[in-house]
Design a protein around this motif. Structure first.
Motif, PDB file in Angstrom:
ATOM      1  N   GLY A  86       0.874  -1.250  -0.192  1.00 52.35           N
ATOM      2  CA  GLY A  86      -0.059  -0.355  -0.015  1.00 52.35           C
ATOM      3  C   GLY A  86       0.852   1.383   0.002  1.00 52.35           C
ATOM      4  O   GLY A  86       0.614   2.457  -0.641  1.00 52.35           O
ATOM      5  N   ILE A  87       1.755   1.370   0.629  1.00 52.19           N
ATOM      6  CA  ILE A  87       2.806   2.209   0.864  1.00 52.19           C
ATOM      7  C   ILE A  87       3.451   2.722  -0.344  1.00 52.19           C
ATOM      8  O   ILE A  87       3.613   3.860  -1.133  1.00 52.19           O
ATOM      9  N   VAL A  90       0.930   4.088  -3.000  1.00 52.90           N
ATOM     10  CA  VAL A  90       0.695   5.583  -2.571  1.00 52.90           C
ATOM     11  C   VAL A  90       1.822   6.429  -3.125  1.00 52.90           C
ATOM     12  O   VAL A  90       1.798   7.450  -3.832  1.00 52.90           O
ATOM     13  N   ARG A 110      -3.815   5.910  -5.706  1.00 53.07           N
ATOM     14  CA  ARG A 110      -3.410   6.274  -4.259  1.00 53.07           C
ATOM     15  C   ARG A 110      -4.637   5.802  -3.434  1.00 53.07           C
ATOM     16  O   ARG A 110      -4.184   5.360  -2.325  1.00 53.07           O
ATOM     17  N   VAL A 111      -5.815   5.984  -3.804  1.00 53.09           N
ATOM     18  CA  VAL A 111      -7.003   5.244  -2.940  1.00 53.09           C
ATOM     19  C   VAL A 111      -6.717   3.755  -2.804  1.00 53.09           C
ATOM     20  O   VAL A 111      -6.991   3.277  -1.549  1.00 53.09           O
ATOM     21  N   GLY A 113      -4.105   2.185  -2.807  1.00 47.97           N
ATOM     22  CA  GLY A 113      -2.965   1.913  -1.752  1.00 47.97           C
ATOM     23  C   GLY A 113      -3.235   2.322  -0.270  1.00 47.97           C
ATOM     24  O   GLY A 113      -3.040   1.510   0.428  1.00 47.97           O
ATOM     25  N   LEU A 114      -4.268   3.162  -0.154  1.00 49.63           N
ATOM     26  CA  LEU A 114      -4.661   3.665   1.197  1.00 49.63           C
ATOM     27  C   LEU A 114      -5.504   2.415   1.643  1.00 49.63           C
ATOM     28  O   LEU A 114      -5.358   2.076   2.919  1.00 49.63           O
ATOM     29  N   ILE A 117      -3.448  -0.511   2.712  1.00 51.72           N
ATOM     30  CA  ILE A 117      -2.803  -0.342   4.165  1.00 51.72           C
ATOM     31  C   ILE A 117      -3.928  -0.505   5.281  1.00 51.72           C
ATOM     32  O   ILE A 117      -3.484  -1.309   6.020  1.00 51.72           O
ATOM     33  N   ALA A 118      -5.138  -0.081   4.978  1.00 53.68           N
ATOM     34  CA  ALA A 118      -6.182  -0.244   5.878  1.00 53.68           C
ATOM     35  C   ALA A 118      -6.482  -1.810   6.020  1.00 53.68           C
ATOM     36  O   ALA A 118      -6.600  -2.385   7.243  1.00 53.68           O
ATOM     37  N   ALA A 152     -12.277  -2.117   3.499  1.00 55.24           N
ATOM     38  CA  ALA A 152     -11.425  -1.673   2.866  1.00 55.24           C
ATOM     39  C   ALA A 152     -10.723  -2.510   1.488  1.00 55.24           C
ATOM     40  O   ALA A 152     -10.454  -2.032   0.647  1.00 55.24           O
ATOM     41  N   THR A 156     -10.276  -1.078  -2.019  1.00 52.49           N
ATOM     42  CA  THR A 156      -9.066  -1.208  -2.949  1.00 52.49           C
ATOM     43  C   THR A 156      -9.523  -1.905  -4.094  1.00 52.49           C
ATOM     44  O   THR A 156      -8.923  -1.096  -5.118  1.00 52.49           O
TER      45      THR A 156
END
Length: 235
Positions: A86-87, A90, A110-111, A113-114, A117-118, A152, A156
């Motif tokens: 995820g990082i 982003v 980006r969404v 990736g966030l 992460i979640a 999440a 993704t």
């Protein structure tokens, strides 16, 4: 005399302003580094996930989603895998924003990736015999973090599917302008990758046999397409 002396000065001040400034070498290197992060994200996530799927006792990819690897004593490996991927997504989205004309493709990456992460931090509940010792079937009730993982994950995958289709349009327009076969092939690959994830997700949601396998195949295909996109757009 006044008009002839000021006219050249006016022209000289307008000429540089009318030309876009070329990116500096430092900016170009930064963009290449960020796109490199995007290129690594998919293959790294897929490799770590599949190695675990093949080596974890009791794990069956035809029955268990890759997210279930986040449970058990070695679950920290898959949690780290999700968060790191995820990082990288982003960071890669920032590079993509500098490299493509599309506004939505970088935002969607980006969404995704966030969301990843979640999804890594919010762990699924043990289910359907995994980890070993877990009763068969789904748990009677889902924990809050398992529900959060599902939400999440949906964000993704939705963002990733949309990003593939937006990039398909981007490369199709690029192929129309340049007439290059490479851009045309990349556009087709983008559309097919988005469709693979969409089909895999729908198949899994219906509870059909081997749904987790088709979802994993679709997710890996879409993630790894971003590697192709990153390489194709590197300055």
């Amino acid at each position: 005399m006044t008009s002839t002396s000021t006219h050249p000065a006016t022209a000289s001040t307008r000429t540089p302003a009318s030309r876009p400034a070329a990116p500096s070498n430092r900016t170009r290197r930064g963009t290449r580094f960020l796109l490199g992060a995007l290129a690594v994200a998919g293959p790294l996530w897929a490799t770590v996930s599949l190695v675990q799927a093949a080596t974890r006792d009791g794990f069956d990819l035809t029955r268990h989603p890759l997210s279930l690897l986040s449970t058990g004593s070695l679950g920290w490996l898959q949690i780290t895998n999700f968060v790191l991927a995820g990082i990288l997504l982003v960071a890669g989205a920032t590079g993509l924003r500098r490299a493509v004309t599309s506004r939505w493709a970088p935002r969607l990456v980006r969404v995704s990736g966030l969301g990843m992460i979640a999804a890594g931090l919010l762990v699924m509940d043990p289910a359907d015999g995994y980890p070993i010792g877990t009763p068969p079937g789904m748990p009677p009730a889902m924990s809050w973090h398992s529900i959060g993982h599902m939400v999440a994950g949906s964000i993704t995958f939705t963002a990733l599917i949309a990003a593939c289709y937006v990039l398909a349009r981007h490369f199709a327009v690029l192929a129309g302008h340049s007439g290059t076969a490479g851009a045309r092939r990349t556009a087709v690959a983008a559309a097919l990758s988005g469709t693979a994830l969409l089909a895999g997700d729908i198949w899994a949601m219906t509870g059909a046999p081997a749904g987790s396998l088709t979802l994993a195949a679709g997710a890996i295909t879409a993630m790894c397409f971003l590697t192709v996109a990153a390489i194709r757009t590197r300055p």
